[in-house]
Design an enzyme around this catalytic site. Structure first.
Site, short mmCIF file in Angstrom:
data_model
loop_
_atom_site.label_atom_id
_atom_site.label_comp_id
_atom_site.label_asym_id
_atom_site.label_seq_id
_atom_site.Cartn_x
_atom_site.Cartn_y
_atom_site.Cartn_z
N ARG A 148 73.37 13.53 -4.43
CA ARG A 148 73.11 14.45 -3.30
C ARG A 148 72.04 13.87 -2.38
O ARG A 148 71.41 12.86 -2.71
CB ARG A 148 72.57 15.77 -3.87
N LEU A 178 59.47 4.81 -22.84
CA LEU A 178 58.50 4.06 -22.03
C LEU A 178 57.26 4.93 -21.83
O LEU A 178 57.35 6.07 -21.39
CB LEU A 178 59.13 3.68 -20.68
N GLY A 198 64.53 16.27 -16.78
CA GLY A 198 63.51 16.65 -17.75
C GLY A 198 63.95 17.68 -18.78
O GLY A 198 63.19 18.04 -19.66
N LYS A 225 64.74 3.67 -25.80
CA LYS A 225 63.36 3.25 -25.98
C LYS A 225 62.50 4.16 -25.11
O LYS A 225 62.84 4.43 -23.96
CB LYS A 225 63.22 1.79 -25.51
C1 MV4 Z 1 62.17 8.80 -19.95
C2 MV4 Z 1 60.78 8.68 -20.12
C3 MV4 Z 1 60.32 7.65 -20.91
N1 MV4 Z 1 61.20 6.80 -21.50
N2 MV4 Z 1 62.99 7.93 -20.55
C4 MV4 Z 1 62.07 12.87 -17.46
C5 MV4 Z 1 63.05 13.40 -16.48
C6 MV4 Z 1 64.27 12.58 -16.59
N3 MV4 Z 1 64.76 12.28 -15.29
C7 MV4 Z 1 63.88 11.37 -17.34
N4 MV4 Z 1 62.54 11.58 -17.81
C8 MV4 Z 1 61.90 10.65 -18.55
N5 MV4 Z 1 62.71 9.75 -19.18
C9 MV4 Z 1 62.52 6.97 -21.31
N6 MV4 Z 1 63.37 6.12 -21.90
C10 MV4 Z 1 59.94 9.58 -19.46
C11 MV4 Z 1 60.50 10.58 -18.68
C12 MV4 Z 1 59.55 11.45 -17.99
C13 MV4 Z 1 59.44 11.44 -16.60
C14 MV4 Z 1 60.26 10.65 -15.79
C15 MV4 Z 1 60.15 10.65 -14.43
C16 MV4 Z 1 59.17 11.42 -13.82
C17 MV4 Z 1 58.35 12.21 -14.57
C18 MV4 Z 1 58.47 12.24 -15.96
C19 MV4 Z 1 57.63 13.03 -16.73
C20 MV4 Z 1 57.77 13.05 -18.08
C21 MV4 Z 1 58.72 12.25 -18.71
#
Ligand code: MV4
Length: 447
Positions: A291, A203, A165, A201
């Site tokens: 991990r 999501l 994040g 992109k």
């Molecule tokens: C994203 C996404 C939407 N679209 N990638 C946040 C943490 C990192 N591990 C990746 N994250 C995200 N990547 C794309 N292409 C939205 C998030 C995201 C999110 C992802 C997993 C769990 C909670 C989240 C909270 C906000 C945004």
């Protein structure tokens, strides 16, 4: 097998590792800060070494002090747990040079997965579905706009050295691109010493579903199903479950085998987690963690496989105790992360636990190092324990979780237990109908 393992971590995970070692007849060394001298895992370890003052920078992150503790005690391997040095390629490299086994993958695999661009390219090469986006790093506005126009807005700019994040920015139109690209790049450069960014992109309403994998470092890769970790607050997971309520057995088998084969092809060694966003029936790789994860117990409860035991086997050059065909998913498990925090404001609440009564009974597991009289130190993350409940199906699991939460008493400090009391009675949680934004929206509504 190892004769002696040094545990370079604290809290519940240090105790978790110690328990696996004890069951395998491996001696243990607890490397701890002055603030953790009274911790349960320090008391239960065969030996303990103080590695520095409370500040984790000077203790749990102090590589030289930890290597010295290893050499003084004659430990032949180090288990890093999660956080701290667990995904630090330089630490793994130093241990490799000292002839101490790092219980985890090779420093090269840690390095590749630590760079989110390299990780994504590696995943794609191995046949794992990835989020549509740039092929690698993007530097020019024109290139960024071309890619975004191609995949369609909104897009997200991510730092190659970010993850969890950190270093991300959503871009809704070409008009916003130039400022967003430059800002994300300069923030990434300042925060990580690496200003490389890439584009994906965006999501809008995905779930976070991650696949547990294990490799033997000799070409064998297996998967242990998935965990749904969509219930998060500020990129901190709050509740995790296995299986995901969103998947069918066929989807599980399909994405699981893609991951297992990839891990075998990579020659990966040890436990890992392949993280996906899941939307409209499709999986999109985002990151791989190299991990053991906080939420590993839900996988253990439905597979009855001891992941730390398997990590120790593989790191010592032995085979895993099982093959893919032996992995069966039985029932449903949910984990609640109990933090020493106010359940509404999430303000940390360190201090003395004046009374501690964990729940018990069939299907109930509590991974925690705390006890009555234990003082939660203010220096570290606020996780004080995990309540993990297993049932024959999700409904039984939820019923068991409700009664376990009713039994759980922690006095003297504030905890997040009241939040879980509310969540397990919420209709969307009961239905398994939530995405990665659900919890923050819920908390906002609740005030
Ligand atoms: C994203 C996404 C939407 N679209 N990638 C946040 C943490 C990192 N591990 C990746 N994250 C995200 N990547 C794309 N292409 C939205 C998030 C995201 C999110 C992802 C997993 C769990 C909670 C989240 C909270 C906000 C945004």
């Amino acid at each position: 097998m190892f004769n002696k393992v040094l545990i370079a971590n604290r809290g519940e995970i240090a105790l978790r590792i110690l328990r696996a070692c004890k069951e395998m007849g491996i001696q243990t060394v607890a490397a701890h800060s002055t603030a953790d001298a009274d911790a349960m895992h320090v008391r239960l370890a065969d030996q303990s070494v103080c590695i520095g003052p409370p500040s984790s920078r000077d203790s749990y992150l102090n590589m030289h002090e930890i290597v010295a503790a290893c050499e003084i005690t004659g430990a032949d391997a180090i288990h890093p747990g999660y956080g701290f040095l667990s995904e630090n390629a330089k630490f793994a490299e130093i241990l490799e040079a000292h002839g101490i086994t790092f219980i985890g993958p090779s420093s090269d695999h840690i390095k590749v997965m630590g760079d989110k661009i390299m990780a994504k390219q590696t995943a794609q090469r191995l046949g794992i579905p990835v989020v549509p986006g740039s092929d690698g790093a993007v530097t020019e506005d024109s290139e960024a706009k071309r890619i975004a126009a191609d995949i369609g807005y909104p897009v997200i700019i991510k730092a190659a050295s970010g993850g969890g994040g950190r270093g991300m920015r959503v871009v809704n139109s070409a008009a916003e691109m130039q400022v967003a690209l430059q800002t994300t790049r300069s923030e990434a450069g300042a925060a990580f010493g690496d200003d490389a960014v890439y584009i994906e992109k965006y999501l809008g309403k995905p779930r976070h579903i991650e696949v547990q994998v294990m490799g033997d470092g000799k070409g064998k890769g297996v998967h242990l199903g998935e965990r749904d970790c969509s219930l998060q607050r500020r990129h901190q997971k709050v509740l995790e479950e296995a299986n995901s309520p969103a998947l069918t057995a066929e989807q599980r088998e399909k994405i699981g085998m893609i991951c297992a084969d990839a891990i075998g092809d990579l020659g990966y060694s040890g436990a890992g987690t392949i993280e996906f966003l899941y939307e409209n029936g499709e999986f999109y790789f985002i990151e791989m963690n190299t991990r053991l994860q906080v939420e590993h117990p839900v996988t253990e409860m439905i597979t009855r496989i001891d992941l730390v035991n398997e990590q120790l086997r593989v790191a010592s050059g032995q085979d895993m105790s099982f093959d893919q065909k032996d992995v069966r998913f039985q029932g449903h498990a949910i984990e609640c992360r109990i933090n020493a925090e106010n359940a509404r404001t999430f303000v940390p609440s360190p201090g003395e636990i004046t009374y501690y009564h964990p729940p018990g009974g069939l299907g109930v597991r509590v991974d925690s190092g705390v006890f009555t009289g234990y003082k939660v130190p203010p220096y570290y993350d606020s996780l004080i324990g995990k309540l993990i409940v297993v049932g024959r199906n999700r409904e039984e699991c939820l019923n068991r979780l409700r009664r376990s939460l009713d039994e759980f008493v922690v006095g003297g400090i504030q905890t997040t237990l009241p939040l879980f009391q509310d969540l397990v009675r919420n209709k969307d949680v009961i239905a398994g109908d939530y995405d990665i934004h659900w919890l923050e929206n819920y908390l906002e509504k609740m005030g």
